[in-house]
Design a protein around this motif. Structure first.
Motif, mmCIF file in Angstrom:
data_model
loop_
_atom_site.group_PDB
_atom_site.id
_atom_site.type_symbol
_atom_site.label_atom_id
_atom_site.label_comp_id
_atom_site.label_asym_id
_atom_site.label_seq_id
_atom_site.Cartn_x
_atom_site.Cartn_y
_atom_site.Cartn_z
ATOM 1 N N HIS A 33 0.826 -1.215 0.000
ATOM 2 C CA HIS A 33 0.000 0.000 0.000
ATOM 3 C C HIS A 33 0.859 1.263 0.000
ATOM 4 N N SER A 69 -0.498 4.369 -1.913
ATOM 5 C CA SER A 69 -1.848 4.750 -1.512
ATOM 6 C C SER A 69 -1.946 5.187 -0.056
ATOM 7 N N ARG A 70 -1.290 4.456 0.854
ATOM 8 C CA ARG A 70 -1.525 4.693 2.277
ATOM 9 C C ARG A 70 -0.281 5.079 3.070
ATOM 10 N N SER A 125 -5.342 -1.277 -3.208
ATOM 11 C CA SER A 125 -5.748 0.098 -2.928
ATOM 12 C C SER A 125 -5.240 1.082 -3.977
ATOM 13 N N TYR A 126 -4.271 0.682 -4.794
ATOM 14 C CA TYR A 126 -3.757 1.598 -5.814
ATOM 15 C C TYR A 126 -4.838 1.974 -6.823
ATOM 16 N N GLN A 174 -7.417 4.538 -4.688
ATOM 17 C CA GLN A 174 -6.933 5.722 -3.973
ATOM 18 C C GLN A 174 -6.646 6.828 -4.989
ATOM 19 N N ALA A 178 -2.928 7.690 -6.051
ATOM 20 C CA ALA A 178 -1.976 6.621 -6.352
ATOM 21 C C ALA A 178 -1.500 6.650 -7.801
ATOM 22 N N HIS A 189 -12.336 4.672 -11.676
ATOM 23 C CA HIS A 189 -10.976 4.594 -11.135
ATOM 24 C C HIS A 189 -9.930 4.435 -12.237
#
Length: 287
Positions: free
Chosen positions: A42, A45-46, A74-75, A78, A81, A145
């Protein structure tokens, strides 16, 4: 954040969640000459603030000549990202594996229900009138997305795959990925069992919550004795609420516009759940 340069890597699996990307990661990692750190970092993203010193170090166990990849679902979802990935790796190959978004949303809900992170009020979590921007529904807006990625990367760098093909043609699915990332070695046969079986007995939610702080220590050894033995002693059958027909139809309607957007972005990506009547079915696709 440090200004360390990103270590060259070859590919990213960017999503989607609950679409067999862990199966994909584990099957690829079993083949000689492919290295992927344990999912999921992640990073883009995180935990981007950890910097590339941290990210680069996740590949320190690789061998010279290995094809390097990473998987974080999550890419895809988010918002920042895509731009972060492009800034570091404008030429990177990416893989996106998707499934019927209604099934994806329900599967994601069931996973978090099993973990004790959501309650059994299925309409609260899956009704588009109440939860359109929440994880379960939002993560299945593939067209929305992917638009961020197609705006930055050439289409040939993004391989689109259908989750449904994993069950029917797992070897072919994995070969498409191998071809996309430039792997010419001998693929290890893909995993045949489910990575996460929702029908298996589950540890009761109250105990899961107590053990949550210990997950970084327990997860790597959960399938080894004595942890596996103890888990089997306390795990119980788990029942999931059914997805009501009327709610399913509401979710189908919610995704109609996004399916159109996906069709415009990738007109040759035609899984059963996103193709006009009579259109041919296509598999791995980069456009």
């Amino acid at each position: 954040m440090t200004h360390t340069s990103p270590r060259p890597i070859d590919f990213l699996i960017i999503g989607a969640a609950k679409c067999a990307t862990t199966w994909e990661q584990q099957s690829l990692s079993a083949s000689p000459g492919i290295f992927m750190p344990a999912p999921e970092l992640h990073f883009f993203s995180r935990v981007y603030d950890k910097g590339f010193d941290w990210f680069n170090a996740q590949f320190d166990s690789s061998q010279p000549g290995d094809i390097l990849g990473e998987k974080s679902n999550s890419y895809l979802t988010q918002p920042e990202a895509a731009a972060r990935i492009h800034a570091a790796y404008p030429d990177i190959k990416m893989i996106v594996q998707m499934r019927d978004p209604v099934h994806r949303a329900y599967s994601d809900y069931c996973m978090l229900l099993r973990r004790g992170e959501v309650d059994e009020d299925i309409r609260r979590h899956l009704d588009p009138q109440k939860a359109a921007t929440e994880r379960f529904l939002n993560d299945g807006r593939y067209g929305h997305h992917l638009k961020r990625f197609f705006a930055l990367f050439p289409k040939e760098q993004i391989l689109l795959l259908a989750f449904e093909d994993v069950a029917t043609h797992p070897d072919r699915q994995l070969q498409w990925v191998a071809d996309h990332v430039g792997y010419t070695g001998q693929l290890t046969p893909p995993m045949r069992e489910k990575v996460k079986d929702k029908h298996a007995n589950a540890v009761p939610a109250p105990l899961r919550r107590i053990l949550t702080p210990l997950r970084p220590l327990l997860d790597p050894i959960r399938n080894r004795p004595p942890i596996s033995t103890l888990r089997n002693l306390v795990a119980k059958p788990f029942t999931y609420p059914a997805l009501p027909d009327d709610l399913k139809q509401e979710i189908e309607t919610f995704y109609q516009d996004d399916k159109c957007e996906l069709s415009i972005l990738a007109p040759d990506f035609l899984p059963d759940w996103n193709r006009p009547e009579g259109a041919r079915i296509s598999g791995g696709n980069t456009s």
